[in-house]
Design an enzyme around this catalytic site. Sequence first.
Site, PDB file in Angstrom:
ATOM      1  N   CYS A  87       0.838  -1.198   0.000  1.00 27.07           N
ATOM      2  CA  CYS A  87       0.000   0.000   0.000  1.00 27.07           C
ATOM      3  C   CYS A  87       0.878   1.254   0.000  1.00 27.07           C
ATOM      4  O   CYS A  87       1.423   1.611  -1.024  1.00 27.07           O
ATOM      5  CB  CYS A  87      -0.977  -0.063   1.172  1.00 27.07           C
ATOM      6  SG  CYS A  87      -2.445   0.935   0.866  1.00 27.07           S
ATOM      7  N   HIS A 143      -3.493  -5.249   0.660  1.00 26.22           N
ATOM      8  CA  HIS A 143      -2.793  -5.773   1.840  1.00 26.22           C
ATOM      9  C   HIS A 143      -2.853  -7.305   1.843  1.00 26.22           C
ATOM     10  O   HIS A 143      -3.764  -7.876   2.439  1.00 26.22           O
ATOM     11  CB  HIS A 143      -3.449  -5.250   3.115  1.00 26.22           C
ATOM     12  CG  HIS A 143      -3.257  -3.787   3.318  1.00 26.22           C
ATOM     13  ND1 HIS A 143      -2.242  -3.267   4.079  1.00 26.22           N
ATOM     14  CD2 HIS A 143      -3.948  -2.725   2.841  1.00 26.22           C
ATOM     15  CE1 HIS A 143      -2.313  -1.953   4.075  1.00 26.22           C
ATOM     16  NE2 HIS A 143      -3.339  -1.591   3.329  1.00 26.22           N
ATOM     17  N   GLU A 184      -1.268  -9.351   3.508  1.00 26.71           N
ATOM     18  CA  GLU A 184      -1.033  -9.944   4.837  1.00 26.71           C
ATOM     19  C   GLU A 184      -2.318 -10.431   5.502  1.00 26.71           C
ATOM     20  O   GLU A 184      -2.288 -11.359   6.306  1.00 26.71           O
ATOM     21  CB  GLU A 184      -0.310  -8.951   5.758  1.00 26.71           C
ATOM     22  CG  GLU A 184      -1.084  -7.709   6.195  1.00 26.71           C
ATOM     23  CD  GLU A 184      -0.955  -6.521   5.249  1.00 26.71           C
ATOM     24  OE1 GLU A 184      -0.708  -6.754   4.048  1.00 26.71           O
ATOM     25  OE2 GLU A 184      -1.131  -5.365   5.694  1.00 26.71           O
TER      26      GLU A 184
HETATM   27  N1  GLN Z   1      -1.975   6.550   3.102  1.00 21.63           N
HETATM   28  C1  GLN Z   1      -2.094   5.813   1.901  1.00 21.63           C
HETATM   29  C2  GLN Z   1      -3.499   5.889   1.312  1.00 21.63           C
HETATM   30  O1  GLN Z   1      -4.421   6.271   1.975  1.00 21.63           O
HETATM   31  C3  GLN Z   1      -1.707   4.365   2.125  1.00 21.63           C
HETATM   32  C4  GLN Z   1      -2.664   3.634   3.001  1.00 21.63           C
HETATM   33  C5  GLN Z   1      -2.123   2.327   3.476  1.00 21.63           C
HETATM   34  O2  GLN Z   1      -0.925   2.075   3.422  1.00 21.63           O
HETATM   35  N2  GLN Z   1      -2.991   1.472   3.982  1.00 21.63           N
HETATM   36  O3  GLN Z   1      -3.685   5.558   0.177  1.00 21.63           O
END
Ligand code: GLN
Length: 605
Positions: free
Chosen positions: A398, A525, A527
Amino acid sequence: MKYVVVTGGVVSGLGKGVTASSIGVVLKACGLRVTSIKIDPYLNTDAGTMSPFEHGEVFVLDDGGEVDLDLGNYERFLDIKLTHDNNITTGKIYQSVIDKERKGDYLGKTVQVVPHITDAIQEWIERVAMIPVDGKEGPADVCVIELGGTIGDIESMPFIEALGQFSYRVGPGNFCLVHVSLVPVLNTVGEQKTKPTQHSVRSLRALGLTPNILACRSAKPLEENVKEKLSQFCHVPVSNIVTLHDVTNIWHIPLLLMEQRADEALIKVLKLKRFAKEPMLEEWMRRAEICDTLQDPVRIAMVGKYTGFADSYLSVLKALLHASVACQRKLVVDWVASPDLEKHTEVEAPEVHKKAWDLLKAADGILVPGGFGDRGVEGKILAAKYAREHKVPYLGICLGMQIAVIEIARSVLNLPDANSTEFNPDTTTPCVIFMPEGSKTHMGGTMRLGSRRTYFKVPSCKAAKLHSNASFVDERHRHRYEVNPEMVPEFEKAGLAFVGQDETGKRMEIIELADHPYFIGVQFHPEFKSRPGKPSALFLGLIAASCRQLDSLLRHILHRGNLTSRCISNTGPISTKAYQNGNLKKHTKSLANGNFHSNGNGVHA
Ligand code: GLN
């Protein structure tokens, strides 16, 4: 439906979540289908707005629910998929009651905690327990409910009252209360003290709940006379008192329960029939043992906003562990606080700066996890640059993908002002931008959340190969910003491939560098869907690349068509008997914080 309720007494942090999940594993091993509910008595509607540095990570479900990290434990241990409603909070219950009151559903009555809140809790439990979570049709056989907090907390009172009423309503044989408590040892006398447990059971009874099973956390197994004393004072048969003493990794917990015949106690209290002849926990045993015996390290530098609270990145650590066990390596996580890598730290605290860079340079692989806010972003960008230039395996999750894109824009495309509009709204080169359908005014539940499909665009890429050349993968999201689609052609010319995209081709989901041993970034994600024995493909790729096994892994997948056969160790099965005879090496190193999570090396199991 049968219900197992898990409460905690004496102190918090006893590992109730792991105990409840392990009870689920034991029941599952008896051939029963299990679901679970976590009750968090706080006022927040969900965990979405809570700081992971205070409360631990926000776990994300398929349906986009942002929930307590214990739901992650349930999903991993039981290999199930829960829903947002499987996490009950005071906020959710009050919201539903107040909504009904506004609609006039209470027909002029005074709306009160008893019976309206307590009824709403019971109705919620009964409704959610029926939702199938294991991919099969129809409801599960048993629902394990964990009540967060400690008996006596003011905010859990309505839940205790509701559970008391509920146990009466469903009747004996359908309700089993497991009370997790602490049996401390006083250093001077070395005696296991039962008084705190006696007191907490007394409080439980005063509140209308009677424990059927006591699960006692302690440094060492309970002495027989201590169990007898507990039995006498707490009115629980000795056969229903189990010790959950300190163990090297949490996979031992279901085995500890089996060893002490907790399965029999549960089955008896719940008047259940065992479906499986012998509880099938061989795979757990093998994994628990392998995890203890691994010697060869794989060093992963986690470059994040580290504050000393590893629960903030719990699922990432679990996913790394699942992958390391599959590669037969001992996971060593080196925490690198990203601001320490930045130039200003070199001036302000040169030693801190040097230490951070030494750790990063010594790593076999680098992982930049998700995150919000601009603190430490430049340090993360430096870590991605180092990984790219020095061909160190890299996985960016992300934010970890977004900063890799920014880095490539700056260094390769020569756009020094490139940035995400999250960190610099006025950047002349916005390579990561706010996604149109998000909300800037409301923080709760307004991100791109939950399971979304990613299509693989380049069959020859490592990400697709690691997914057995599937045409798509469904993974969980939690973000507001994305790669600016207008800049994609420019990036592609410079060698950055957007190998995974959504169905519209506008949202970039996976980036990969072809001329690098392993440089992958994902907008989602992975994970959250990693399981012991079924590691996430991209985490497995990172670990395999970090210990130079990636080629053999990809060859294996090509020939066998999947990952799982490789993820179970080739050491033969260990019998239940061997475990019961104590043949498995069990290091019972005392854990300072009394938590199951840590194995004393700063690595969560
Ligand atoms: N802050 C970034 C976004 O909102 C990444 C979010 C994250 O890593 N979950 O896109």
